[in-house]
Scaffold this active site. Structure first.
Site, PDB file in Angstrom:
ATOM      1  N   ARG A   1      42.425  -2.093  23.597  1.00 27.30           N
ATOM      2  CA  ARG A   1      41.496  -2.866  22.753  1.00 27.30           C
ATOM      3  C   ARG A   1      41.226  -2.143  21.438  1.00 27.30           C
ATOM      4  O   ARG A   1      41.109  -2.775  20.384  1.00 27.30           O
ATOM      5  CB  ARG A   1      40.196  -3.136  23.512  1.00 27.30           C
ATOM      6  CG  ARG A   1      39.252  -4.058  22.764  1.00 27.30           C
ATOM      7  CD  ARG A   1      38.093  -4.513  23.619  1.00 27.30           C
ATOM      8  NE  ARG A   1      37.208  -3.423  23.988  1.00 27.30           N
ATOM      9  CZ  ARG A   1      36.108  -3.564  24.732  1.00 27.30           C
ATOM     10  NH1 ARG A   1      35.783  -4.764  25.203  1.00 27.30           N
ATOM     11  NH2 ARG A   1      35.347  -2.534  25.029  1.00 27.30           N
TER      12      ARG A   1
ATOM     13  N   LYS B   1      35.910  -4.668  18.323  1.00 26.37           N
ATOM     14  CA  LYS B   1      34.687  -3.885  18.523  1.00 26.37           C
ATOM     15  C   LYS B   1      34.394  -3.022  17.291  1.00 26.37           C
ATOM     16  O   LYS B   1      34.292  -1.795  17.357  1.00 26.37           O
ATOM     17  CB  LYS B   1      34.811  -3.027  19.786  1.00 26.37           C
ATOM     18  CG  LYS B   1      33.469  -2.707  20.434  1.00 26.37           C
ATOM     19  CD  LYS B   1      33.681  -2.156  21.827  1.00 26.37           C
ATOM     20  CE  LYS B   1      32.366  -1.711  22.474  1.00 26.37           C
ATOM     21  NZ  LYS B   1      31.457  -2.839  22.735  1.00 26.37           N
TER      22      LYS B   1
ATOM     23  N   GLU C   1      28.093 -15.252  23.008  1.00 27.94           N
ATOM     24  CA  GLU C   1      27.762 -14.093  23.836  1.00 27.94           C
ATOM     25  C   GLU C   1      26.375 -13.589  23.517  1.00 27.94           C
ATOM     26  O   GLU C   1      25.739 -14.021  22.550  1.00 27.94           O
ATOM     27  CB  GLU C   1      28.795 -12.983  23.669  1.00 27.94           C
ATOM     28  CG  GLU C   1      28.943 -12.430  22.276  1.00 27.94           C
ATOM     29  CD  GLU C   1      29.986 -11.312  22.215  1.00 27.94           C
ATOM     30  OE1 GLU C   1      29.629 -10.168  22.551  1.00 27.94           O
ATOM     31  OE2 GLU C   1      31.138 -11.581  21.840  1.00 27.94           O
TER      32      GLU C   1
END
Length: 421
Positions: A160, A262, A298
């Site tokens: 990721r 992220k 989210e």
């Protein structure tokens, strides 16, 4: 394990104490001893606070570094750290070592090393400070009853970060480099891994543009850094149900933006809505999509799941939602437990008919939602604890992470502290 031991063997334990140029300052820099002198200040230095009485030149140790490392780490890691393990919250606790590795733009990472944990110094024109060119990951390590330590799917975090780095125009460590660096950092700080059932060691890998850049452009130098901290529950409620409020004016991410990686800026953007929600007594904020303003996305730092009967629904990953590793794991666990899992657009109105709602994330693992407030209407899902579905999934996942059940998924990586050095 050989690679991790090799990294540990390269730790730089010998430092010269270099007093600040300002004699009134009590700050010193800890620099690895070197026979080569440079007139240029490094972009990242370790710092340590010492009283003025300690401002003396310290000669390099005559002991070989490998021997010094062995003595130092055996002393520091022979016992658990002396902290109140029963009172751990989700707050930062300084530990012993951090891992640092650098590379230039267009280059490759190499020659990483463990260093004493401490503050870092960055050029004011660093890319991460001026243009937010930075990513982070979050992981956990658990101590088993037999003393061994478990990591959970570290290669997923590595992959990721590589995807995020590509989006943010940064080089990144290879998957193997990332995983070996995590192993080395955890083993060097093993005395900070909580006893079984007392919490976990939170692992925070960072990737940032540490080089100086004035005009808008990728930084010329990048730093990969890992630090750790022992933690307890993320929410003050612990595993008690949390209360969310749906935010319909501010948005976390936009199509084509960076919501799916992220990057550090994603989290600063939620602080305003989150602070307002907490001031009203809510635990956190649930965001809607910014186009239709009716589909769930989210929570500030975790994914959302909605349960109706034997069907578990969660918003599909389409670039505005972070592909959570706990989210991915819960989906697999749920399907293995016989549940139907749908990844799709979830309308906010579905919350009105849901049997259960829960959140997932590295920090929270699985957190039951007790209520959600949307446009002044409050929907409750049972505020006494987990629902039947979330309880089952939480139990399976946490027992697997802690090594209490057989890992048939091959998700955990075991570290043996006794063989680390």
């Amino acid at each position: 394990m050989e690679s991790s031991s090799a990294v540990l063997a390269g730790l730089q334990p010998n430092y010269l104490l270099c007093p600040s140029r300002n004699p009134s300052s009590s700050s010193t820099f800890l620099r690895p001893f070197s026979t080569h002198h440079s007139s240029h200040s490094p972009s990242l230095k370790l710092q340590k606070r010492l009283p003025l009485a300690c401002y003396q030149a310290v000669p390099p140790s005559p002991i070989r570094r490998s021997a010094t490392l062995s003595d130092t780490l055996r002393t520091e890691t022979s016992e658990l750290a002396d902290i109140e393990w029963d009172n751990l919250g989700f707050g930062f606790v300084p530990t012993d070592y951090m891992y640092v590795m650098k590379c230039a733009q267009g280059g490759s990472f190499s020659d990483g090393e463990l260093q004493r944990f401490g503050n870092i110094e960055l050029n004011p024109s660093a890319g991460v400070l001026n243009y937010g060119q930075g990513l982070f990951e979050g992981m956990k390590a658990y101590r088993k009853q037999d003393g061994n330590i478990l990591l959970f799917r570290p290669e997923e975090n590595a992959a990721r970060m590589r995807l995020g780095a590509e989006r943010m125009c940064m080089p990144s460590p290879t998957v193997d480099q990332f995983v070996e660096a995590v192993k080395a950092t955890v083993l060097a700080n093993k005395r900070w891994v909580p006893p079984p059932g007392k919490g976990s060691l939170y692992i925070r890998p960072l990737l940032m543009g540490s080089g100086a850049v004035l005009g808008l452009a990728p930084a010329p130098e990048y730093t990969f850094l890992i630090y750790v901290s022992p933690v307890g529950n993320y929410f003050k409620e612990g595993v008690a149900p949390i209360n969310l409020i749906v935010e319909h004016e501010l948005h976390r991410a936009t199509p084509g933006g960076t919501g799916g990686v992220k990057t550090i800026g994603n989290y600063a953007a939620v602080l305003k809505a989150q602070s307002a929600a907490k001031a009203k007594g809510y635990s956190d904020v649930l965001y809607l999509d910014c186009v239709h303003k009716k589909y769930l996305e989210e929570v500030s730092s975790c994914n959302i799941f909605v349960v109706k009967g034997d069907v578990i629904s969660t918003p599909a990953i389409k670039g505005t939602i972070l592909p959570g590793i706990t989210r991915k794991s819960i989906i697999d666990v749920a399907r293995n437990q016989g549940f139907q899992v749908e990844e799709r657009a979830v309308d906010v109105d579905e919350l009105l008919e849901a049997d259960e709602v829960f959140c997932t994330g590295t920090a929270v693992v699985v957190s039951p939602v007790g209520s959600i407030t949307y446009q002044d209407k409050r929907v409750s899902y049972g505020e006494s604890g987990f629902g039947a579905v979330s309880q089952k999934l939480y139990s399976v996942l946490t027992r697997l992470q802690m090594g209490l059940i057989e890992d048939k998924m091959d998700w955990t990586v075991q570290l043996n502290p006794a063989k680390a050095y």
